[in-house]
Scaffold this active site. Structure first.
Site, PDB file in Angstrom:
ATOM      1  N   SER A 119       0.821  -1.213   0.000  1.00 29.60           N
ATOM      2  CA  SER A 119       0.000   0.000   0.000  1.00 29.60           C
ATOM      3  C   SER A 119       0.850   1.257   0.000  1.00 29.60           C
ATOM      4  O   SER A 119       1.961   1.270   0.562  1.00 29.60           O
ATOM      5  CB  SER A 119      -0.893  -0.001   1.247  1.00 29.60           C
ATOM      6  OG  SER A 119      -1.535   1.243   1.414  1.00 29.60           O
ATOM      7  N   TYR A 143      -2.108   0.388  10.077  1.00 28.00           N
ATOM      8  CA  TYR A 143      -2.335  -0.289   8.797  1.00 28.00           C
ATOM      9  C   TYR A 143      -1.103  -0.156   7.912  1.00 28.00           C
ATOM     10  O   TYR A 143      -0.574  -1.142   7.386  1.00 28.00           O
ATOM     11  CB  TYR A 143      -3.556   0.292   8.091  1.00 28.00           C
ATOM     12  CG  TYR A 143      -3.641  -0.106   6.638  1.00 28.00           C
ATOM     13  CD1 TYR A 143      -3.897  -1.431   6.282  1.00 28.00           C
ATOM     14  CD2 TYR A 143      -3.430   0.828   5.619  1.00 28.00           C
ATOM     15  CE1 TYR A 143      -3.946  -1.815   4.942  1.00 28.00           C
ATOM     16  CE2 TYR A 143      -3.479   0.446   4.289  1.00 28.00           C
ATOM     17  CZ  TYR A 143      -3.737  -0.867   3.957  1.00 28.00           C
ATOM     18  OH  TYR A 143      -3.774  -1.252   2.643  1.00 28.00           O
ATOM     19  N   LYS A 147       1.730  -3.053   6.564  1.00 27.61           N
ATOM     20  CA  LYS A 147       2.101  -3.292   5.167  1.00 27.61           C
ATOM     21  C   LYS A 147       3.614  -3.166   4.971  1.00 27.61           C
ATOM     22  O   LYS A 147       4.228  -3.954   4.239  1.00 27.61           O
ATOM     23  CB  LYS A 147       1.355  -2.323   4.247  1.00 27.61           C
ATOM     24  CG  LYS A 147      -0.117  -2.656   4.078  1.00 27.61           C
ATOM     25  CD  LYS A 147      -0.314  -4.011   3.427  1.00 27.61           C
ATOM     26  CE  LYS A 147      -1.758  -4.302   3.106  1.00 27.61           C
ATOM     27  NZ  LYS A 147      -1.943  -5.621   2.462  1.00 27.61           N
TER      28      LYS A 147
END
Length: 328
Positions: A119, A143, A147
């Site tokens: 991402s 998040y 990643k």
């Protein structure tokens, strides 16, 4: 010989599955079906499994052997920024733990190719302008951290397990390649706006005080079919050569603000609503736009579809799926 797609019943995974199936590849899917849907991939074997559980390793190894898997697309994971801020440990468990389990199973089954769904969140809140892969990776939410940790894990495994691997850093994905495969989860901007406007409610803008042209967040919106094409091209590039871990941005190189995107959506839906302004969401950077030159130079891949095609295809898919639900 076949290809494993984790999260293959989801929005992006199902588009990749469709492209691969249409060119004649054999596919098997592992998906926990929390946000995935069997109806997206009705003619492909699906094993329902939560990869984050430690006991999934043996099951995945058995699947890899049974289906003679030679390569893996790893989409499975959680992706809500706000939720990751509230549940950071769980996000690491789900995103990093699941990938670790998958890599252990791949090592046991001697599978040596993987494309990882990363991402643009790994960049955090970069300075305005195009972001190359060499930009600092300073995620500002769990998040994004999960990643980036996944990329580190892939990089280490590429050396230790002699993998040919690639991590694709997505920017903002929207649109639909086929009406039945559109994004039905109300997690991203476009479906969130659709969900509001069909109720006669104004779209919500989270923050209009960013240092951008109109004060709202600027994002690089890429059509999901372009993204799927990038995955297939990337996996094909890993067929030969030495063990390695490539990292590519997958975006268009052009930014659109949230306000501009909402305006395009309202036009496509022929609705006249004034967006409601709320406070910023935790963990949202102001501007994130890809420099996609590296993947074009390495693989010859370049995005083909613009905002109009993204919005139109997404709206048509939304209407198709609403009608399908009514018929059922």
């Amino acid at each position: 010989m076949s290809i494993l797609i984790t999260g293959g019943a989801g929005y992006i995974g199902s588009h990749v599955a469709r492209l691969l199936r249409d060119r004649g590849d054999e596919i098997v899917i592992v998906d926990d079906l929390i946000t995935g849907n069997r109806e997206r991939v009705p003619d492909i074997p699906i094993i329902e499994l939560d990869l984050a559980h430690a006991d999934s390793i043996g099951t995945v190894e058995a699947i890899l052997r049974e289906y003679s898997v030679t390569s893996v697309f790893h989409f499975a994971g959680r992706k809500q920024v706000g939720e990751s801020v509230i549940r950071p440990a769980w996000y690491y468990q789900q995103n990093v733990g699941a990938l670790a389990n998958l890599l252990i199973a791949m090592e046991a089954a001697e599978v040596s190719r993987i494309v990882f769904s990363s991402s643009a969140a790994v960049y955090g809140a970069p300075d305005n302008g195009l972001i190359p892969e060499t930009a600092r990776t300073e995620p500002i939410n769990p998040y994004g951290e999960s990643k980036l940790a996944g990329e580190w894990l892939i990089s280490g495994a590429a050396t230790a397990q002699k993998l040919r691997a690639a991590s694709l850093r997505y920017f903002n994905v929207a649109g639909a390649g086929w009406a039945e495969l559109g994004d039905t989860a109300v997690l991203n901007l476009v479906p969130m706006v659709f969900d509001r406007i069909v109720q006669g409610l104004p779209p919500i803008i989270f923050g209009d005080d960013y240092l951008t042209t109109d004060g709202t967040c600027v994002r690089d919106f890429i059509h999901v079919l372009d993204l799927a094409d990038a995955h297939v091209a990337t996996m094909d590039s890993l067929k030969d050569g030495p063990p390695r871990h490539e990292v590519y941005n997958v975006g268009t190189g052009f930014g659109a603000s949230v306000r501009e995107m909402i305006r395009s959506i309202l036009t496509a839906a022929a609705m006249d609503l004034t967006p409601e302004i709320r406070g910023r969401r935790a963990g949202d950077p102001g501007s994130v736009v890809a420099d996609p030159v590296a993947i074009e130079l390495a693989l010859g891949w370049k995005s083909k579809r613009g905002i109009d095609e993204i919005v139109t295809s997404a709206w048509e898919s939304f209407l198709y799926n609403r009608m399908s639900k009514r018929l059922h």
